[in-house]
Motif scaffolding. Structure first.
Motif, short mmCIF file in Angstrom:
data_model
loop_
_atom_site.label_atom_id
_atom_site.label_comp_id
_atom_site.label_asym_id
_atom_site.label_seq_id
_atom_site.Cartn_x
_atom_site.Cartn_y
_atom_site.Cartn_z
N MET A 432 0.62 -1.12 0.17
CA MET A 432 -0.03 -0.03 -0.09
C MET A 432 0.70 1.38 0.01
N ALA A 433 1.99 1.28 0.71
CA ALA A 433 2.83 2.69 0.83
C ALA A 433 3.53 2.71 -0.48
N PHE A 434 3.74 1.65 -1.33
CA PHE A 434 4.11 1.98 -2.83
C PHE A 434 3.19 2.82 -3.46
N TRP A 435 1.95 2.27 -3.26
CA TRP A 435 0.89 3.00 -4.21
C TRP A 435 0.68 4.32 -3.67
N GLN A 436 0.66 4.55 -2.52
CA GLN A 436 0.90 5.88 -1.88
C GLN A 436 1.77 6.87 -2.56
N ASP A 437 2.89 6.37 -3.04
CA ASP A 437 3.79 7.24 -3.61
C ASP A 437 3.73 7.50 -5.27
N VAL A 438 2.83 6.63 -5.82
CA VAL A 438 2.64 6.58 -7.39
C VAL A 438 2.11 7.73 -7.58
N PRO A 439 2.53 8.42 -8.75
CA PRO A 439 1.57 9.76 -9.22
C PRO A 439 0.42 9.33 -9.64
N LEU A 440 -0.36 10.54 -9.66
CA LEU A 440 -1.77 10.47 -9.85
C LEU A 440 -2.36 9.83 -11.22
N HIS A 441 -1.67 10.54 -11.99
CA HIS A 441 -1.76 10.21 -13.57
C HIS A 441 -1.62 8.74 -14.01
N LEU A 442 -0.71 7.81 -13.10
CA LEU A 442 -0.46 6.57 -13.42
C LEU A 442 -1.37 5.67 -12.45
N ARG A 443 -2.23 6.26 -12.01
CA ARG A 443 -3.30 5.44 -11.38
C ARG A 443 -4.74 5.73 -11.78
N GLN A 444 -4.79 6.41 -12.92
CA GLN A 444 -6.03 6.51 -13.52
C GLN A 444 -6.49 5.47 -14.29
N GLY A 445 -7.97 4.74 -13.68
CA GLY A 445 -8.46 3.56 -14.20
C GLY A 445 -7.47 2.49 -13.75
N ARG A 446 -6.46 2.55 -12.83
CA ARG A 446 -5.76 1.44 -12.64
C ARG A 446 -4.83 0.89 -13.84
N ARG A 447 -4.76 1.52 -15.10
CA ARG A 447 -4.46 1.07 -16.25
C ARG A 447 -2.82 0.63 -16.20
#
Length: 559
Positions: A432-447
């Motif tokens: 979870m901590a890794f995903w808390q650091d991932v930029p927003l644009h890379l989390r769009q639609g979990r693509r």
């Protein structure tokens, strides 16, 4: 503390009498696995330095734990109770007549304080969403510890020994400002953190059979893939549903391509009805709800069948796939990625139209928004939205704390009811901590996440990414176009269209077995009113409220 009454009825609880530590679960602390109360007692903060530093020490300790747990520590004049970062093992409490009642069974707490009438606001929220938000439950004086929270109970100064209680938050699922990383670096990091989470699962399982609920989606496939990479020898996969359903076909193919044993539990309306009308099912629902959320019944017959038929080992560890898609960004509204301004009104609207829709609302959309606005923003812990990052953060924080913790994660009660163990590797703190650091644009639609899983899966089965199996829930081009059009409609309009479609042409639900025990006329009536199958189960669950108490609640609503 004579004014604190504790009842921990679950068979998994342990007590170290020397330290006063009640413990349930397993955690990793500095990469060491802790599984019993005596071991955990060795990590207890010292009491020197005053109450402030002592509470800070508890905050730091709880933040450092990676796993799934609940604990209650009791000293002479103070007490700490805590749940983990996803509330996987719930605790409930109440304050009444100068006493605190604390336990793992909300019904015991309710009876202990004599709460009889459901709270009207909580009842309506449960009806719309399938769960109650914040620290509330269906009963006004029965409270729950939220995900990432601990309770501090202390003796009041002065004569007598009455007590007071306060909660403290040690974890929130929020994203941290971070510089964009290169795709290769992020890919390597994700793989490393995911494998570390799987290694912790393997260490916890300790050679026991791992049973994966292998759906047709990417999350459970990712877990199966990583276990196959590690060569863990005792893995069984299974799925369930109506014979010939799309998801079971995907599941079977994944198991075959990863060379893992696979079992299918067939559901039928006849079998569902027979199981539903049993005291066993009623007992499960009453216990698993915690008077907080609709008990997760979808897996119930499947796990029951696996146990009755001796297909799984008695000491196995069930591993469901939730919720890799969520931490990877699948629930973030598209507004977070557009140039249009965002604000708290839009945030509340998006939460309501995604989560408060399992049953029909009695209010027009505008009135519904105003009615729930304060409650939603209180749970999201925001009073204004400064930009798109904060908008996405507030939405996900609400979702993590409410739907994920109270409904999705709470589904592990099914395994416990039948005496099985479980673990949730995609809710691993490091992952979870890794995903808390991932930029927003890379989390769009979990693509980006899906791209990583598809690439890893294709490499494992030695095929091209374009040939690798997609998600069973993926929609076609026409469906994608319709969804894109609906997203451009004014807030609430798509739900009016949905209700109109159901009124004119009631459709066959893909999970219709869930409601096969209900009278057909009732199903048609509720469907035409905009109820989903889950909403129909919510409606049925709320009928557990005694008639006399229902009348009292309704009288309170009209006063």
């Amino acid at each position: 503390m004579k004014d604190v009454l504790i009842r921990l009825a679950g068979r998994q609880w342990q007590l170290d009498t020397a330290s006063g530590m009640h413990w349930r679960g397993a955690v990793f602390h500095q990469e060491t696995l802790y599984e019993d109360a005596i071991e955990m007692a060795g990590l207890l903060p010292g009491c020197d330095g005053g109450i402030g530093p002592w509470l800070d020490s508890w905050h730091q300790l709880l933040q450092s734990l990676n796993g799934f747990h609940a604990l209650v520590w009791q000293g002479e004049d103070k007490l700490i109770a805590a749940v983990d970062h996803v509330r996987s093992i719930p605790l409930f409490y109440a304050e009444a007549d100068g006493k605190v009642y604390l336990g793992d069974d909300a019904e015991w707490v309710r009876q202990a304080i004599g709460d009889r009438v459901m709270d009207p606001e909580a009842h309506e929220e449960f009806r719309l969403a399938g769960y109650v938000t914040g620290s509330d439950t269906l009963y006004p004086n029965v409270k729950q510890l939220q995900a990432g929270e601990f309770l501090h109970v202390s003796a009041k100064p002065g004569p007598g020994q009455q007590v007071e209680a306060a909660t403290h938050r040690y974890y929130r699922f929020l994203h941290r400002p971070t510089a964009d990383c290169s795709p290769d670096t992020l890919s390597q990091r994700m793989n490393g953190h995911a494998m570390a989470a799987i290694d912790r699962l393997i260490q916890y399982a300790g050679g026991r059979q791992i049973v994966i609920l292998l759906s047709g989606g990417y999350d459970s496939r990712f877990i199966a893939l990583m276990l196959a990479r590690r060569g863990y020898g005792k893995v069984l996969t299974f799925t369930y549903g109506i014979k010939g359903n799309k998801e079971s076909g995907y599941s079977q193919r994944v198991a075959r391509e990863l060379r893992l044993p696979w079992h299918f539990v067939e559901y039928s309306e006849h079998d569902w009805c027979a199981a539903w009308h049993t005291e066993e099912r009623r007992r499960f629902q009453r216990w698993a709800s915690g008077w907080t959320s609709l008990p997760h019944v979808q897996d119930w017959i499947a796990v029951r069948a696996l146990k009755q038929r001796g297909i799984v080992d008695e000491d196995c560890v069930f591993v469901p796939g939730h919720s890799g898609d969520f931490v990877a960004g699948s629930h973030i509204p598209v507004d977070a990625f557009c140039s249009q301004p965002v604000n708290t009104t839009l945030l509340v609207s998006r939460i309501l139209e995604r989560h408060y829709v399992v049953s029909a609302s009695t209010m027009p959309e505008g009135q519904k928004l105003q009615h729930w606005r304060g409650r939603v923003l209180d749970r999201a812990e925001v009073d204004h939205i400064a930009g798109h990052e904060q908008f996405a953060d507030a939405f996900e924080k609400w979702d993590w704390q409410e739907r994920q913790a109270k409904y999705i994660v709470n589904s592990v009660r099914v395994y416990e009811f039948f005496g099985f163990d479980w673990w949730l590797p995609l809710w691993d703190v490091e992952f979870m901590a890794f995903w808390q650091d991932v930029p927003l644009h890379l989390r769009q639609g979990r693509r980006w996440y899906l791209e990583q899983v598809r690439t890893a899966y294709a490499a494992a089965i030695r095929s091209g990414v374009e040939e690798a199996l997609n998600n069973s829930s993926d929609i076609g081009s026409v469906g994608r176009l319709a969804r894109a059009v609906l997203k451009q409609l004014p807030i609430g309009a798509k739900h009016h269209l949905k209700a109109l479609r159901h009124a004119l042409v009631p459709r066959k639900f893909t999970n219709s077995y869930l409601i096969s025990h209900l009278p057909s006329q009732k199903v048609v009536r509720l469907q035409r009113s905009g109820y989903s199958p889950i909403g129909m189960l919510v409606d049925e669950f709320l009928e557990l409220e005694p008639a006399a108490d229902r009348q009292r609640r309704q009288a309170g609503e009209t006063r």
